[in-house]
Write an enzyme that holds these catalytic residues in place. Structure first.
Site, mmCIF file in Angstrom:
data_model
loop_
_atom_site.group_PDB
_atom_site.id
_atom_site.type_symbol
_atom_site.label_atom_id
_atom_site.label_comp_id
_atom_site.label_asym_id
_atom_site.label_seq_id
_atom_site.Cartn_x
_atom_site.Cartn_y
_atom_site.Cartn_z
ATOM 1 N N LYS A 101 30.327 30.899 -7.711
ATOM 2 C CA LYS A 101 30.054 32.234 -8.265
ATOM 3 C C LYS A 101 28.763 32.781 -7.688
ATOM 4 O O LYS A 101 27.729 32.100 -7.686
ATOM 5 C CB LYS A 101 29.917 32.141 -9.792
ATOM 6 N N GLY A 146 26.264 34.906 -20.106
ATOM 7 C CA GLY A 146 27.580 34.408 -20.525
ATOM 8 C C GLY A 146 28.714 34.769 -19.570
ATOM 9 O O GLY A 146 29.875 34.451 -19.831
ATOM 10 N N THR A 147 28.379 35.401 -18.441
ATOM 11 C CA THR A 147 29.446 35.765 -17.494
ATOM 12 C C THR A 147 30.176 34.520 -16.982
ATOM 13 O O THR A 147 31.395 34.532 -16.804
ATOM 14 C CB THR A 147 28.888 36.533 -16.274
ATOM 15 N N CYS A 190 30.551 31.425 -18.403
ATOM 16 C CA CYS A 190 31.424 30.809 -19.416
ATOM 17 C C CYS A 190 32.682 31.648 -19.579
ATOM 18 O O CYS A 190 33.801 31.128 -19.682
ATOM 19 C CB CYS A 190 30.719 30.745 -20.770
#
Ligand code: ATP
Ligand code: HMH
Ligand code: MG
Length: 577
Positions: free
Chosen positions: A255, A290-291, A293
């Site tokens: 990511k 939190g992106t 998760c």
């Protein structure tokens, strides 16, 4: 072997990679409607029925149909999240629950750690004892049918080992070739706080990665897994994806949310053969906590529904992008990295709260049906016509455009929504659910051959108004069963607006009204000359009249509406007496 969507599963392939959480299942060719049929041989230590199970997807409800011993049962696709709790609820277990809910998938949870965390950072971590993590895993896996397991924060080597052992003991029973294990190797929070130290690395390398169907490290985590290399470019990400793939996972997604030099949000997906550069516009916002998760949970959710790995990753990335964009200006907490809103899809319901009030059957009293064609003839816009009708006493408006281009229809619908909201009058759209959704109208009116009310309800949500045209008591009964709010009964009299329309007359109207459990509005050839005879049938379910030409095919919409309103009031009073 690369993953494929259900319909593409090669029927010759009958086994899994050796270390997969899936080993133990086989596939047989299907003779039936579905392109595949699956036999799963559950391990002896599971409580579930020990018979072959045929599984398929019930397309319209997104449920899985399982057939065992000739009996069918329905289940919702199921993800088990094994992760830490985030008290601020932007990441961790809370993000996983919300992401799965937003994607229509059930999510059970095994909590590995409880963090005291907010938008400023992580103030404390309390690790759950290993044997209690094991107990939670056993509770879920020995009882429930889990399709996909997703891991987040595994804060100690002991917990990685416990998890690995539990998955060996209770292999996740899914259809062959569908992925079962998504590993998000959480190590550091967005705020830079350590959530799992380097001690877990051996557990990841030796046990977890070889079992994983996909691993989703961010830049820092990928660098750590590879022993501290520098990752600064998209090329570095490609090399890292390859090197991590060599550690055993079947797919790798690096990511790039934290790739400083990039205008886009770039992720690299590698399936062992091909690289895919997944790009989306970088949303300018502080709300990115939190992106990671969320992305991993959404991948797990899509896999649980039966997606191929690449399409699950693509959908997940699009979902995160949409949620970030939707939430870019929200303010939760005072720290540097805020959470975003996972449940944006439900927001059309929240927007409904601007609606003046819920549907009231008395809204049907003077129901004005307008289109732009008829009003153009008299030199006025549809907006002006609607405004005049409301000022004259119309109690609900329906827009009916038979010939307008979609773009023009949407523009006029938006203008009318504004006018109706201002006056507190509901606005319905005839036939076009898409236009109703796009302009956030109060509801729709559908005919017998339009979209079925049940489907319209599923698309529009519980609060919107749905009306259905009915000519018979049977149709009225069906509309009630299907969740409509009211019935439009007609044509009562012959009319120019609907040629070749069978008329039901006052007798047919009365039959429908007497049998209907829903409020009724009469339609078809009604105007000042006959409205009183229509309302005069005196059945309580008949709440009003719907009028087209008698209001809009006239020079003064205001004058005609006022006149009709006065007549209807008079009839209502005399019926009451
Ligand atoms: N500002 C942004 N705009 C669009 N997409 C973003 C943005 N930031 C991150 N993403 C996307 O979100 C996903 C998660 O990436 P990221 O690198 O932030 O993971 P992460 O650091 O593990 O997340 P976190 O630790 O906050 O949970 C990726 O698909 C990434 O491209
Ligand atoms: C509990 C928890 N899991 C994962 C992350 C990564 O974002 C976090 N910040 N907190
Ligand atoms: Mg990040």
């Amino acid at each position: 072997m690369a993953y494929s969507s259900c319909s593409q599963i090669p029927l010759t392939c009958t086994s899994f990679p050796k270390n997969s959480a899936l080993s133990g299942a086989t596939q047989v060719p299907s003779k039936g409607f579905y392109p595949y049929r699956v036999l799963i041989h559950p391990p002896a230590n599971l409580r579930a029925p020990q018979t072959p199970i045929a599984a398929a997807m019930q397309e319209d409800k997104g449920l899985i149909v399982e057939t065992s011993n000739g009996k069918s049962k329905l289940r919702i696709p199921h993800v088990l999240s094994v992760a830490g709790s985030d008290s601020g609820a932007g990441a961790g277990i809370q993000a996983d629950l919300k992401a799965c809910a937003a994607r229509g998938v059930y999510c059970s949870t095994v909590i590995t750690a409880v963090t005291a965390q907010n938008t400023v950072g992580v103030q404390g971590v309390n690790i759950v004892p290993e044997d209690f993590v094991a107990e939670q895993l056993k509770s879920v896996l020995s009882d429930m049918h889990v399709d996909v397991v997703k891991t987040g924060m595994l804060p100690s080597l002991g917990i990685v080992k416990v998890f690995h052992h539990s998955l060996k003991q209770f292999p996740v029973r899914v259809e062959p070739l569908k992925a079962a294990l998504v590993v998000d190797p959480v190590m550091v929070s967005t705020s830079g706080d350590v959530l799992a130290g380097p001690s877990i690395l051996t557990g990841f390398r030796e046990d977890l990665l070889p079992m994983a169907d996909i691993v989703t490290p961010n830049l820092k985590e990928a660098a750590t897994l590879l022993g501290g290399v520098q990752l600064a470019t998209v090329d570095d990400m490609r090399s890292a994806a390859k090197a991590i793939h060599d550690m055993g996972p079947r797919n790798v997604l690096i990511k790039g949310g934290d790739l400083a030099a990039s205008f886009d949000a770039v992720d690299i997906f590698f399936d062992g053969e091909n690289f895919y550069e997944l790009r989306s516009p970088r949303i300018t916002t502080r709300n990115t906590h939190g992106t990671g998760c969320t992305l991993a949970s959404c991948i797990a959710a899509e896999l649980a529904k039966g997606s191929s790995m690449l399409s699950a990753v693509r959908v997940a990335k699009r979902y995160v992008e949409t949620a970030l964009d939707y939430s870019k200006d929200i303010a939760i907490g005072n720290g540097l990295h805020g959470p975003f809103d996972h449940l944006l899809k439900l927001k059309s319901d929240v927007r409904n709260s601007c609606r003046p009030r819920p549907f009231d059957p008395d809204d049907l009293f003077l129901y004005a049906v307008a289109d732009s064609g008829m009003n153009k003839k008299w030199g006025r816009s549809i907006g002006d016509a609607v405004k005049a009708a409301i000022e004259g006493g119309a109690t609900i408006i329906q827009l009916r455009e038979k010939d307008a281009e979609t773009g023009d229809f949407l523009e006029s619908a938006k203008a009318c929504v504004k006018i109706c909201r201002f006056h507190g009058i509901p606005l319905l759209i005839n036939d076009r659910i898409d236009i109703a959704l796009a302009c956030n109208a109060d509801g729709v009116h559908v005919g017998q051959s339009d979209m079925p009310p049940k489907v319209a309800r599923a698309l529009l949500g519980p609060e919107k108004i749905i009306g259905v045209s009915c000519k018979t008591p049977e149709q009225a009964h069906r509309a009630w069963i299907d969740g409509a709010d009211y019935i439009g009964c007609g044509g009562v009299f012959p009319t120019n607006t609907k040629e070749n329309n069978i008329t039901v007359g006052l007798g047919g109207l009365k039959d429908v009204c007497v049998s209907s459990k829903l409020p009724v509005v009469a339609i078809g050839g009604i105007g000042a000359s006959n409205a009183q005879s229509v309302m005069g049938i005196g059945v309580p379910t008949l709440k009003g009249v719907a009028v087209v030409s008698a209001l809009f095919d006239r020079e003064s919409v205001l004058g005609e509406t006022r006149k009709l309103h006065a007549l209807l009031k008079e009839t209502a009073l005399s019926v009451k007496c």
